[in-house]
Design an enzyme around this catalytic site. Structure first.
Site: not given
Ligand code: UDP
Length: 212
Positions: A43-44, A72, A102, A107-109, A171, A175
């Site tokens: 993907y990346d 996101n 997970y 981890q941040t978003r 992961d 971000r």
């Molecule tokens: N995540 C989580 N539980 C879930 C789904 C995702 O903790 O049921 C975490 C995942 O490990 C990641 C973050 O949420 O760190 C965002 O995941 P997502 O797949 O939505 O987007 P991306 O990783 O592409 O930013």
């Protein structure tokens, strides 16, 4: 096709081109930190190559291109089973199940409501900017904080459970978009807070779950 039809071309790129970033927040000038053969690399690298192609067509063929780097995004009409964190958490919360974190949830978003994103993309399309522009919400949250917020907003008493095995080394840890360029070039910034956006998204998922 854009070349043949003399059309404007907008590439929907992604924050994923920054990989697991060493620079924080991520500015458009950052080249990224991507494992070329990691689990996310298909993907990346595909998205990075798409940016390379888009710029090459712009520079060599003079195509009128735009590149938006989407961070996101969430909102109504996401697929219930797409596996991303917002559908997963809302489905679990509305079913009164514990939310699956997970890893350790540190981890941040930075989550952007879809209406804000669309406004940003539309403004970019109407601008003259050919270089990439980040569009996203700079409000950063850990996944653990996000889970607590979802449980609170939905009134879910079931709490959270940790699924450390689900975490992969690819992961991204942090971000957050730097949206200085979007502010300057497009006079754009997000208006909808995470709480407001989630409250607008809940009825959609309630409807989807009721129809199952
Ligand atoms: N995540 C989580 N539980 C879930 C789904 C995702 O903790 O049921 C975490 C995942 O490990 C990641 C973050 O949420 O760190 C965002 O995941 P997502 O797949 O939505 O987007 P991306 O990783 O592409 O930013």
């Amino acid at each position: 096709m854009a070349r043949a039809n003399q059309a404007r071309f907008l590439l929907a790129s992604t924050s994923e081109i920054y990989g697991d970033p060493l620079e924080h927040p991520q500015r458009e000038s950052y080249w990224g930190h991507v494992d070329p053969n990691g689990k996310r690399s298909v993907y990346d690298e595909a998205k990075r190559f798409a940016e390379a192609l888009t710029m090459a067509y712009h520079r060599f063929h003079g195509i009128d291109t735009r590149i938006v780097r989407i961070f996101n995004t969430y909102g109504p009409r996401m697929h219930l089973e797409d596996g991303r964190v917002v559908p997963n958490f809302l489905k679990q919360a509305l079913n009164r199940e514990p939310l699956t974190i997970y890893g350790d949830g540190s981890q941040t978003r930075s989550f952007c409501y879809v209406d804000d994103l669309i406004e940003g993309i539309y403004r970019l399309l109407l601008s003259d900017e050919h270089d990439p522009v980040n569009i996203g919400n700079p409000t950063e949250t850990t996944i653990l904080e996000f889970a607590h917020a979802i449980n609170q907003l939905t009134g879910n008493p079931a709490g959270i459970i940790y699924q450390p095995e689900q975490r992969t080394e690819s992961d991204p840890q942090r971000r957050q978009p730097d949206i200085t360029r979007a502010r300057q070039i497009l006079s754009w910034e997000p208006r909808i807070s995470m709480e407001e956006g989630i409250l607008r998204t809940i009825p959609y998922f309630e409807q989807v779950l009721a129809a199952l």
